[in-house]
Each structure stands twice: as structure tokens, then as C-alpha cells.
Design a protein around this motif. Structure first.
Motif, PDB file in Angstrom:
ATOM      1  N   CYS A 102       0.827  -1.214   0.000  1.00  0.00           N
ATOM      2  CA  CYS A 102       0.000   0.000   0.000  1.00  0.00           C
ATOM      3  C   CYS A 102       0.859   1.260   0.000  1.00  0.00           C
ATOM      4  N   GLY A 103       2.093   1.150   0.486  1.00  0.00           N
ATOM      5  CA  GLY A 103       3.017   2.275   0.438  1.00  0.00           C
ATOM      6  C   GLY A 103       2.949   3.225   1.620  1.00  0.00           C
ATOM      7  N   PHE A 104       2.009   3.010   2.525  1.00  0.00           N
ATOM      8  CA  PHE A 104       1.828   3.977   3.616  1.00  0.00           C
ATOM      9  C   PHE A 104       3.087   4.144   4.467  1.00  0.00           C
ATOM     10  N   CYS A 105       3.773   3.056   4.718  1.00  0.00           N
ATOM     11  CA  CYS A 105       4.942   3.105   5.599  1.00  0.00           C
ATOM     12  C   CYS A 105       6.205   3.543   4.878  1.00  0.00           C
ATOM     13  N   MET A 106       6.138   3.605   3.532  1.00  0.00           N
ATOM     14  CA  MET A 106       7.372   3.650   2.739  1.00  0.00           C
ATOM     15  C   MET A 106       8.166   4.944   2.880  1.00  0.00           C
ATOM     16  N   SER A 107       7.512   6.086   3.062  1.00  0.00           N
ATOM     17  CA  SER A 107       8.320   7.313   3.197  1.00  0.00           C
ATOM     18  C   SER A 107       9.267   7.153   4.382  1.00  0.00           C
ATOM     19  N   GLY A 108       8.739   6.635   5.473  1.00  0.00           N
ATOM     20  CA  GLY A 108       9.568   6.465   6.673  1.00  0.00           C
ATOM     21  C   GLY A 108      10.654   5.429   6.442  1.00  0.00           C
ATOM     22  N   ILE A 109      10.300   4.352   5.776  1.00  0.00           N
ATOM     23  CA  ILE A 109      11.281   3.275   5.546  1.00  0.00           C
ATOM     24  C   ILE A 109      12.397   3.771   4.629  1.00  0.00           C
TER      25      ILE A 109
END
Ligand SMILES: Cc1cc2nc3c(=O)[nH]c(=O)nc-3n(C[C@H](O)[C@H](O)[C@H](O)COP(=O)(O)OP(=O)(O)OC[C@H]3O[C@@H](n4cnc5c(N)ncnc54)[C@H](O)[C@@H]3O)c2cc1C
Ligand code: FES
Ligand code: FES
Lengths: 156, 282
Positions: A102-109
Motif C-alpha cells: 500500500c506504500g503507507f509506511c514507505m516514506s519512513g522506511i
């Protein structure tokens, strides 16, 4: 009544002069005032890592950071990660490994991984897992995320 | 809400005393989370970030002073925290997760006095002392005397914590922290901090402190004494663990029932002792 604080924030290489209520967090200011919505709001309490940004190259949680004390520090958000329209190697590796759901966590990762690779250019799988200890992902199961970041070993 | 950035401890104290519900802002990791949740709304935030002395680490002949504003990340990287003092470095390098360790501070952890946090446990194990500044000057007190109850310290209104002193401790001792949590970045179900010294295969000195098992770090003299002079055999560890479990007052929560926590104490104690023993060099 809230006193306002005037502060100049250095975000992705640009200065932003802002006047904010002292209790408003960096996350609020990024998303609501600067419309930089790449930084996500998950838990608002430091548990999920979705709001991770870099301050002087180090991952911190924007939901727990007050802008007033970040004056003059170098803040990097996900919007500051690609260069010249090109994805950052971490972003490319995540896409190539099919790690993004879904990509929701990806900015942080992406930001946590970027910070890791800057001081540990060839991290082991364990080092990647440790560095991502701040970041919760509800869909990927982490395996491909970790593989993607390990695959960048040796590259800056 | 008002916001201030004093440049010295004295200026900070003056600000704290002018406002009824002023609060120090350290890493903000817990304070801002509580503000976000609407659980606290201080009248004034006094940021401690521009007070240089609070971020200073000073070496003394008999130990190390850590400024209240040192982050867990800084403490984890402090190579001078060796021997008995290493218990503090060990806890700082394991607790929470990297982003919190980059933000949260020694002073914030102590003054929050959350029974689940681990740095206070390690500081009690190392017999650390806290320096507190107030309008009448500075005083130092054992960390145990600062932590009076769950989320309560003995700081008076208008006082602030300036630094903590970690004594070098017993010669040849090793300090170690062990946390047991469901996933590595969660608060621990139980944590143990200890300082151990051996004479050959006999225990010469032991100081064991348990976290997440009562309102303040749990230290039981009789449990330490039960270990000293023994070869740390299973029966010695079990008996010391039983004394600790008996004195514990753990909560029932999502991380474990009180009964489960009591059962964990002796098991983790055995593991922590053998890990620390490998590091002792006498
Ligand atoms: C999501 C999350 C997970 C965590 N997980 C763990 C964990 O697994 N293990 C663990 O041990 N800890 C954990 N912590 C707690 C963390 O280690 C810190 O103890 C905590 O966040 C407080 O440190 P701080 O510097 O951010 O303090 P702040 O949040 O800034 O302040 C906390 C309190 O102390 C007061 N204060 C701060 N400094 C001083 C001072 N010098 N003098 C007087 N008063 C002061 C403040 O006014 C406030 O009331 C976690 C925290 C969060 C938010
Ligand atoms: S929104 Fe900041 S950690 Fe979850
Ligand atoms: S990809 Fe969906 S939360 Fe991580």
C-alpha cells in the motif's frame, strides 16, 4: 491562548519562515502548512515510524518533534530524496524487489534506509532489521523490504 | 501555551518558577506524545536544548557524569562506560527503537519515571546519583531517592535534573542489561540490569535490579546477598530469583500477566547472570 513562535526551518535545502503555535508538531506543519504530505501520520505517538524524517541525517519522528527547536537544523523529508527527477537507489530497489504494497509506511522506511546506508554502506540483514526497528509496515511482512535494502550493499 | 529556550540552568529555573504548570521539554518523545493525545497541556514549555552544560559528558577519577540532555544514542556510543558502568550503555543501546533513541534523553527518562522504561533500572543497578538544580542551589541524591512512584519523582516544583553520576564501581565488574519483549522495539515485558564481579568461579559482588515489575525499579538486597559467595549455580539463581519475584508488584497488561512476569524473573536472571559472567575479567 497560545503564544506563537517564529522559526526558520531548513527543509530539503530550502528555508521556510514560519509562525506556529508551540505545541504544533513538525508533522502538522509539514502536512498542513507546507502541504508536503509525503510524510505520513500514523499513530501520532512515536510507535509506527510513518512520520520519520531526517534531522542532520539522523531519523527522528516528526510527530514528536516541535518545530521551535529545529531552527537551523537540516531537515530531509521524502520529498527531498529523489534527485533530478530520478528515484533514490533505495526507492528503486524497493520497487524492483516488489517490496511496496500500500506504500503507507514507505516514506519512513526510505528515510530510515537512506540514513543507514550513509553510515553503513554494506549493511547486513540484521543491521537493516535493527535500523528499521522504528518502522511498522502492516502489509509487506518486511522480507522483501529487507532484501531490497541489503541488495544496495556497496553502493552509496 | 508559551514556549521558552533558556540558555542556562539558572535562566531555566527562573522560567519554571514563573509559571504554575511549566514543563521542561527534553527529547519530547513522551511529552509531545502526551500533548498530541490531549493528556497534558502545559502552560509553558521550557526547552532544555540550548543549555550547553546539560549535553556535556564529564569524566572524573571515580566515574562519569552524563548530562541530562544526552540522548540514548549518545550514551549507547559512549565507550568510557566500561566495566560496571557498562550496564548503562547496554540499556541505552537496546531500549525502544532507533528513532526514539535518537530523540529521548537520560533526563527525560528519569523524570518521566515510567515503570516500563529501562534507563532508570540501569541507573539504579549502577548506583548512580542524580544532580538536581533548584532555586536554593544544587543537590545530589541516589537515583532510587528520585524515583518515588509510577510516573512520580521527588523533584519539587521548579526543580530540574541537570546530570547523573555513574560511579566506576567495583574493580573487574561487568555491567549488563537484558530485556525481554514481544518484538525487539516494544517496551519490555521484564527487564533486568545487573552488575557482577567474580573471584574465580565465585561471585564477589552482585547488584540486580528488575524493571517493569513494580512502580519503581525493583532492588532487593537479600537477592544480591543470596548470590554473593556462591558459584551462581541453578539453585542460587533460583533462590535469588524467588526473592525478587516475591517482592515484585507487576501489572497485568498486554505485554504479560503479573503471574507471567513473576515467572520470567528467575529465568531472565539466570540468562543475564551468565551473559554478564562472560564479560567479567577477574
Ligand atoms: C513510542 C515510544 C517507545 C518507547 N519505548 C521504550 C522502551 O522500549 N524502553 C524504554 O526504556 N523507554 C522507552 N521509551 C521511553 C523513552 O526512552 C524516554 O524515556 C521517554 O520518551 C522520555 O524521554 P524524553 O527525553 O523524550 O523526555 P520528554 O518527553 O521530553 O520529557 C518527559 C518528562 O520529563 C520531564 N523532564 C525531561 N527532562 C527533564 C529534566 N532535565 N529535568 C526535569 N524534568 C524533565 C518533562 O517535563 C516531562 O514531564 C519509549 C518512548 C516512546 C515515545
Ligand atoms: S505518526 Fe509518528 S511514529 Fe507514528
Ligand atoms: S506497504 Fe503497506 S504499510 Fe507498509
Amino acid at each position: 491562548m497560545s503564544d506563537k513562535v517564529s522559526v526558520s526551518l531548513h527543509i530539503n535545502g530550502k528555508d521556510h519562515a514560519l509562525t506556529v503555535a508551540p505545541e504544533r508538531t513538525l508533522l502538522d506543519v509539514l502536512r498542513e502548512d507546507l502541504r508536503a504530505t509525503g510524510t505520513r501520520r500514523g499513530c501520532d505517538e512515536g510507535s509506527c515510524g510513518a512520520c520519520t524524517v531526517l534531522v542532520d541525517g539522523v531519523p527522528v519522528l516528526s510527530c514528536l518533534s516541535l518545530p521551535a527547536r529545529l531552527a537551523g537544523r537540516a531537515i530531509t523529508t521524502i520529498e527531498g530524496v529523489e534527485a533530478g527527477g530520478e528515484l533514490h537507489p533505495v526507492q528503486r530497489a524497493l520497487v524492483q524487489h516488489g517490496a511496496v504494497q500500500c506504500g503507507f509506511c514507505m516514506s519512513g522506511i526510505v528515510l530510515a534506509a537512506k540514513a543507514l546506508l550513509e553510515h553503513t554502506p554494506s549493511p547486513t540483514e540484521d543491521e537493516v532489521r535493527q535500523a528499521l526497528g522504528s518502522n511498522v509496515c502492516r502489509c509487506s511482512g518486511y522480507v522483501r523490504v529487507v532484501q531490497a535494502i541489503v541488495s544496495l550493499g556497496g553502493r552509496p | 501555551m508559551r514556549y521558552a529556550e533558556p540558555g542556562s540552568v539558572e535562566e531555566g529555573l527562573a522560567l519554571l518558577s514563573t509559571t504554575e504548570d511549566a514543563r521542561c521539554l527534553a527529547g519530547g518523545a513522551s511529552l509531545v506524545a502526551m500533548m498530541n493525545a490531549g493528556r497534558v497541556a502545559p502552560g509553558m514549555l521550557v526547552s532544555l536544548h540550548h543549555i550547553p552544560e546539560l549535553s556535556t559528558i564529564t569524566e572524573a577519577a571515580d566515574g562519569l557524569w552524563l548530562g541530562a540532555m544526552c540522548t540514548h544514542r549518545t550514551v549507547a556510543a559512549e565507550a568510557r562506560l566500561r566495566g560496571a558502568m557498562e550496564v548503562v550503555r547496554s540499556a541505552a543501546s537496546q531500549l525502544a527503537h532507533p528513532a526514539i533513541r535518537n530523540m529521548a534523553t537520560v533526563g527525560g527518562s528519569l523524570c518521566l519515571a515510567d515503570p516500563q522504561t529501562e534507563l532508570p533500572v540501569a541507573l539504579v543497578a549502577s548506583s548512580a546519583r542524580a544532580e538536581v538544580a533548584g532555586s536554593a542551589g544544587r543537590r545530589t541524591l541516589p537515583v532510587e531517592a528520585l524515583l518515588v512512584d509510577s510516573f512520580r519523582t521527588s523533584l519539587a516544583r521548579g526543580e530540574l535534573l541537570t546530570r547523573v553520576f555513574i560511579p566506576r564501581g567495583v574493580d573487574g565488574a561487568a555491567g549488563h542489561h537484558l530485556r525481554f519483549s514481544r518484538v525487539s522495539s516494544d517496551y519490555p515485558t521484564v527487564s533486568i540490569s545487573l552488575v557482577l564481579a567474580m573471584d574465580g568461579d565465585r561471585c564477589r559482588h552482585a547488584r540486580v535490579v528488575v524493571g517493569s515489575c513494580g512502580p519503581v525499579p525493583l532492588h532487593v538486597d537479600a537477592a544480591d546477598q543470596r548470590l554473593v559467595g556462591t558459584r551462581l549455580e541453578a539453585a542460587d539463581v533460583a533462590e535469588a530469583g524467588r526473592l525478587l519475584a516475591q517482592a515484585a508488584a507487576p501489572l497485568d497488561d498486554v505485554r504479560g500477566s503479573a503471574e507471567y512476569r513473576r515467572m520470567l524473573i528467575p529465568r531472565l536472571l539466570g540468562r543475564a547472570l551468565s551473559q554478564a559472567r562472560e564479560r567479567t575479567h577477574v
